[in-house]
Write an enzyme that holds these catalytic residues in place. Structure first.
Site, short mmCIF file in Angstrom:
data_model
loop_
_atom_site.label_atom_id
_atom_site.label_comp_id
_atom_site.label_asym_id
_atom_site.label_seq_id
_atom_site.Cartn_x
_atom_site.Cartn_y
_atom_site.Cartn_z
N LYS A 13 0.77 -1.14 0.05
CA LYS A 13 0.05 -0.11 -0.02
C LYS A 13 0.86 1.27 -0.01
O LYS A 13 0.59 2.24 -0.78
CB LYS A 13 -0.88 0.14 1.20
CG LYS A 13 -1.79 -1.21 1.31
CD LYS A 13 -2.76 -1.09 2.71
CE LYS A 13 -2.22 -1.35 3.87
NZ LYS A 13 -1.17 -2.33 4.14
N ARG A 88 -9.87 0.48 8.49
CA ARG A 88 -9.55 -1.12 8.49
C ARG A 88 -10.38 -1.92 9.46
O ARG A 88 -10.17 -3.10 9.73
CB ARG A 88 -8.04 -1.35 8.54
CG ARG A 88 -7.44 -1.02 10.14
CD ARG A 88 -6.04 -1.41 9.81
NE ARG A 88 -5.05 -0.42 9.42
CZ ARG A 88 -3.82 -0.60 9.32
NH1 ARG A 88 -3.31 -1.81 9.61
NH2 ARG A 88 -3.05 0.32 8.63
N ARG A 127 11.79 -5.04 5.07
CA ARG A 127 11.64 -3.51 4.76
C ARG A 127 12.44 -2.64 5.48
O ARG A 127 12.84 -2.85 6.72
CB ARG A 127 10.12 -3.35 5.15
CG ARG A 127 9.83 -1.74 4.96
CD ARG A 127 8.42 -1.33 5.11
NE ARG A 127 7.61 -1.90 6.14
CZ ARG A 127 6.56 -1.71 6.26
NH1 ARG A 127 5.74 -1.39 5.55
NH2 ARG A 127 5.75 -2.18 7.33
P1 AP5 Z 1 0.27 1.01 8.81
O1 AP5 Z 1 1.38 1.54 8.91
O2 AP5 Z 1 -0.92 1.18 8.25
O3 AP5 Z 1 1.03 -0.55 8.67
P2 AP5 Z 1 0.32 -1.72 7.71
O4 AP5 Z 1 -1.16 -1.76 7.39
O5 AP5 Z 1 0.67 -2.83 8.71
O6 AP5 Z 1 0.96 -1.79 6.28
P3 AP5 Z 1 2.37 -1.73 5.94
O7 AP5 Z 1 2.82 -0.08 6.00
O8 AP5 Z 1 3.18 -2.58 6.89
O9 AP5 Z 1 2.43 -2.48 4.56
P4 AP5 Z 1 2.43 -1.78 3.16
O10 AP5 Z 1 1.31 -2.40 2.75
O11 AP5 Z 1 2.22 -0.14 3.00
O12 AP5 Z 1 3.38 -2.40 2.54
P5 AP5 Z 1 5.00 -1.62 1.82
O13 AP5 Z 1 4.47 -0.77 0.68
O14 AP5 Z 1 5.51 -0.55 2.89
O15 AP5 Z 1 -0.19 0.61 10.45
C1 AP5 Z 1 0.86 0.42 11.37
C2 AP5 Z 1 0.06 0.26 12.58
O16 AP5 Z 1 -0.68 1.45 13.16
C3 AP5 Z 1 -1.01 -0.92 12.89
O17 AP5 Z 1 -0.27 -2.00 13.29
C4 AP5 Z 1 -1.90 -0.26 13.91
O18 AP5 Z 1 -1.30 -0.26 15.16
C5 AP5 Z 1 -1.75 1.15 13.71
N1 AP5 Z 1 -3.05 1.73 12.77
C6 AP5 Z 1 -2.74 2.31 11.37
N2 AP5 Z 1 -4.02 2.56 10.91
C7 AP5 Z 1 -5.01 2.06 11.81
C8 AP5 Z 1 -6.29 1.81 11.66
N3 AP5 Z 1 -7.06 2.35 10.69
N4 AP5 Z 1 -7.18 1.47 12.66
C9 AP5 Z 1 -6.35 0.83 13.79
N5 AP5 Z 1 -4.95 1.03 13.95
C10 AP5 Z 1 -4.29 1.39 12.90
O19 AP5 Z 1 5.70 -2.83 1.53
C11 AP5 Z 1 6.20 -3.63 2.36
C12 AP5 Z 1 7.45 -4.31 1.92
O20 AP5 Z 1 7.36 -4.79 0.58
C13 AP5 Z 1 8.48 -3.07 1.48
O21 AP5 Z 1 9.84 -3.40 1.93
C14 AP5 Z 1 8.44 -2.93 -0.14
O22 AP5 Z 1 9.63 -2.47 -0.50
C15 AP5 Z 1 8.30 -4.44 -0.33
N6 AP5 Z 1 7.25 -4.32 -1.26
C16 AP5 Z 1 6.19 -3.77 -1.85
N7 AP5 Z 1 5.65 -3.98 -3.19
C17 AP5 Z 1 6.23 -5.22 -3.43
C18 AP5 Z 1 6.27 -6.10 -4.68
N8 AP5 Z 1 5.11 -5.70 -5.48
N9 AP5 Z 1 7.11 -7.04 -4.72
C19 AP5 Z 1 8.08 -7.11 -3.76
N10 AP5 Z 1 8.30 -6.56 -2.51
C20 AP5 Z 1 7.51 -5.24 -2.48
#
Ligand code: AP5
Ligand code: ZN
Length: 215
Positions: A13, A88, A127
């Protein structure tokens, strides 16, 4: 254009959000980023949410909804916005529906990025993020040219405190709360499902086409 990104932690995302925000000139609103900024600045909000983020549990709905309500009142959202990580849970989605109905601007598009759960652990634990500009890297899948340094700005790369194996397991388990959102937005006719288990460029290609169509 009002767009929302839906997907499990690590689905990509944030990575795709940076491209969307740049191409379509919409503010990128990430509840996770907002919470992490509050923690870094040691504000009252930051102190309240820190235990949740560190352990990978969801922040209570009431608090999260309040933060988004305030953010959506900022003038930069008038021409549209990109939500990343909110809503979410179903109560969050219902609160958002009510907020957007009030201003007469419903979501045009919910992009649901699907990635098999077994791929996510490796994505999250590998990451790294730039401390200076927020660019997202992966040690294996998207490595920087110089190890530990950002390609764009030379900033130092760090690992998020909730990208440990233990916190990732909690985050992936909490995501059951999000399942009903797929049905919720499908019923509204705004859900687009994207295969996120491909390269960043391939996923971006699909997202870009969809957004040019719905715009
Ligand atoms: P938040 O920051 O929203 O984290 P998340 O949902 O866990 O999502 P991520 O940021 O971990 O993943 P992403 O999908 O953005 O992946 P990314 O692009 O970085 O939330 C964190 C915390 O905040 C929650 O746990 C909660 O405590 C709180 N919170 C937030 N919103 C909330 C809500 N609405 N309600 C309640 N609590 C809330 O990619 C990941 C990795 O994979 C990177 O290293 C990237 O380089 C790699 N990558 C990306 N795409 C690809 C691909 N196509 N192929 C290979 N590698 C890839
Ligand atoms: Zn950088």
């Amino acid at each position: 254009m009002q767009v929302m990104l839906l997907g499990l932690p690590g689905a990509g995302k944030g990575t795709q959000a940076q491209r969307i925000a740049a191409e379509f000139a919409v503010p990128h609103i990430s509840t996770g980023d907002m919470f992490r900024a509050a923690i870094a600045a040691d504000t009252p909000l930051g102190r309240e949410v820190k235990p949740y983020l560190d352990s990978g549990r969801l922040v209570p709905d009431e608090l999260t909804i309040r933060v988004i309500r305030e953010r959506l009142q900022q003038p930069d959202t008038r021409a549209g916005f990109l939500l990343d990580g909110f809503p979410r849970t179903l109560p969050q989605a219902e609160a958002l529906d009510a907020m957007l109905a009030e201003i007469g601007r419903p979501l045009n598009c919910v992009l649901y990025i699907r990635v098999p759960r077994e791929v996510l652990l490796a994505r999250l634990t590998g990451r790294r993020i730039c401390r200076q500009c927020g660019a997202v890297y992966h040690m294996v899948f998207q490595p920087p040219v110089t190890p530990g340094r950002c390609d764009r700005c030379g900033g130092e790369l760090y690992q998020r405190s909730d990208d440990t194996e233990e916190a990732v397991a909690t985050r992936l388990a909490q995501y059951a709360a999000t399942e009903p959102l797929v049905e919720h937005y499908s019923r509204q006719g705004v859900l687009y499902t994207i295969d996120g288990n491909r390269t960043v460029d391939e996923v971006w290609h699909d997202i870009r086409n969809i957004l040019h169509d719905v715009r």
